[in-house]
Design a protein around this motif. Structure first.
Motif, PDB file in Angstrom:
ATOM      1  N   UNK A  90      84.216  55.830  63.499  1.00 62.38           N
ATOM      2  CA  UNK A  90      84.049  55.069  64.878  1.00 62.38           C
ATOM      3  C   UNK A  90      83.689  56.365  65.771  1.00 62.38           C
ATOM      4  N   UNK A 122      84.204  57.043  69.872  1.00 66.39           N
ATOM      5  CA  UNK A 122      84.800  56.673  70.945  1.00 66.39           C
ATOM      6  C   UNK A 122      84.242  57.457  72.295  1.00 66.39           C
ATOM      7  N   UNK A 139      85.867  54.929  76.867  1.00 70.08           N
ATOM      8  CA  UNK A 139      86.996  54.418  75.885  1.00 70.08           C
ATOM      9  C   UNK A 139      86.118  53.382  75.221  1.00 70.08           C
ATOM     10  N   UNK A 145      84.603  51.741  72.013  1.00 68.63           N
ATOM     11  CA  UNK A 145      84.394  52.108  70.496  1.00 68.63           C
ATOM     12  C   UNK A 145      83.144  51.633  70.033  1.00 68.63           C
ATOM     13  N   UNK A 149      81.429  51.005  66.328  1.00 70.55           N
ATOM     14  CA  UNK A 149      81.510  51.187  64.764  1.00 70.55           C
ATOM     15  C   UNK A 149      80.275  52.022  64.254  1.00 70.55           C
ATOM     16  N   UNK A 178      84.509  61.417  71.177  1.00 72.38           N
ATOM     17  CA  UNK A 178      85.432  61.601  70.045  1.00 72.38           C
ATOM     18  C   UNK A 178      85.142  60.916  68.893  1.00 72.38           C
ATOM     19  N   UNK A 204      86.272  59.157  65.181  1.00 71.92           N
ATOM     20  CA  UNK A 204      87.346  58.899  64.568  1.00 71.92           C
ATOM     21  C   UNK A 204      87.167  58.254  63.236  1.00 71.92           C
ATOM     22  N   UNK A 225      86.434  65.916  68.523  1.00 72.94           N
ATOM     23  CA  UNK A 225      86.011  65.784  69.679  1.00 72.94           C
ATOM     24  C   UNK A 225      84.696  66.725  69.524  1.00 72.94           C
ATOM     25  N   UNK A 228      97.174  55.155  71.953  1.00 74.81           N
ATOM     26  CA  UNK A 228      96.286  56.384  71.802  1.00 74.81           C
ATOM     27  C   UNK A 228      96.942  57.474  72.774  1.00 74.81           C
ATOM     28  N   UNK A 275      95.453  49.836  72.703  1.00 73.72           N
ATOM     29  CA  UNK A 275      94.324  49.133  72.319  1.00 73.72           C
ATOM     30  C   UNK A 275      94.481  47.885  71.546  1.00 73.72           C
ATOM     31  N   UNK A 289      84.976  45.744  59.572  1.00 73.41           N
ATOM     32  CA  UNK A 289      85.014  46.629  60.751  1.00 73.41           C
ATOM     33  C   UNK A 289      86.248  45.693  61.915  1.00 73.41           C
ATOM     34  N   UNK A 290      86.584  46.653  62.940  1.00 69.48           N
ATOM     35  CA  UNK A 290      87.358  46.299  64.023  1.00 69.48           C
ATOM     36  C   UNK A 290      86.477  46.252  64.984  1.00 69.48           C
ATOM     37  N   UNK A 296      87.091  46.431  69.156  1.00 69.45           N
ATOM     38  CA  UNK A 296      88.110  46.744  69.979  1.00 69.45           C
ATOM     39  C   UNK A 296      87.878  46.182  71.516  1.00 69.45           C
ATOM     40  N   UNK A 323      88.977  47.133  75.403  1.00 69.03           N
ATOM     41  CA  UNK A 323      88.556  48.157  76.558  1.00 69.03           C
ATOM     42  C   UNK A 323      89.843  48.956  76.686  1.00 69.03           C
TER      43      UNK A 323
END
Lengths: 114, 109
Positions: free
Chosen positions: A35, A37, A41, A43, A45, A89, A91, A110, B37, B86, B96-97, B99, B101
């Motif tokens: 992922x 980010x 914030x 995300x 995929x 970032x 992940x 990062x 996080x 989150x 897949x997830x 997310x 905000x």
């Protein structure tokens, strides 16, 4: 909590350079996710694998990224030609068998693209 | 993302108090995970729920797939609870997830 190991912790690259990051999933976890980010914030995929096979990936990943999960080696994600917008970032997560199971995330890499 | 609406976006608590975070889903989700996080970026697993309620210490989470929401309750907040929380959900048969905000929680003394 998580035993997913990501390296390096920080990565600084110039525009146009390759940027490669690695991930060792938890032992016994055959499913691996990447992922992105961003600073807001959000995300995104990127790609996931089951063992060495790609399950899903987005268009951007197919065109600009190179990713693999070879047996007995760390998984890797490489941006072929870094752009400023790739600063984020990254992940990695791994999951036990089964498409809907808990994901365990690493601490992330990062990336800063100057 | 649009499919997972998380609220509030920010929350301030004094030590010892509590509150709830909520995620609403615009499509049917099969399961939900909650993460904290920390300042270094690590995503810490809090809960995985396919249905019902789970509790772990001062945290409790509920997932109602029929009514398309999940909540995370924090009680007796401590300074170390500060961070961004989150929710993330599994949609249908996808691995897949998706997310939310995030909720930035600040706990002060």
């Amino acid at each position: 909590n998580s035993k997913v190991i990501q390296t390096p912790r920080y990565l600084v690259k110039g525009q146009g350079q390759k940027a490669k990051m690695r991930c060792i999933p938890e032992k016994g976890h055959p499913v691996v996710f990447w992922y992105q980010q961003n600073k807001n914030n959000e995300f995104k995929f990127l790609i996931n694998f089951q063992n060495q096979e790609v399950l899903q990936q987005i268009d951007m990943t197919e065109k600009r990224f190179s990713a693999e999960c070879p047996s007995n080696s760390p998984c890797s994600l490489e941006i072929q030609s870094s752009e400023a917008g790739d600063s984020a970032l990254y992940l990695c997560a791994s999951s036990p068998q089964g498409v809907q199971n808990t994901l365990y995330f690493g601490a992330g890499t990062r990336l800063s693209v100057l | 993302g649009d499919q997972v609406e998380q609220s509030p976006s920010a929350l301030s608590l004094h030590e010892g108090t509590g509150s709830a975070l909520r995620c609403n889903f615009t499509t049917t989700m099969r399961a939900v995970q909650w993460f904290q996080q920390n300042s270094r970026g690590s995503l810490i697993n809090l809960f995985y729920l396919a249905s019902g309620t789970k509790e772990n210490g001062r945290l409790k989470s509920t997932f109602n797939s029929k009514e398309s929401y999940s909540t995370l309750h924090i009680r007796d907040a401590q300074l170390e609870d500060s961070g961004t929380y989150f929710c993330a959900a599994h949609q249908g048969g996808s691995a897949k997830l998706i997310f939310g905000e995030g909720t930035k929680l600040t706990v002060s003394s």
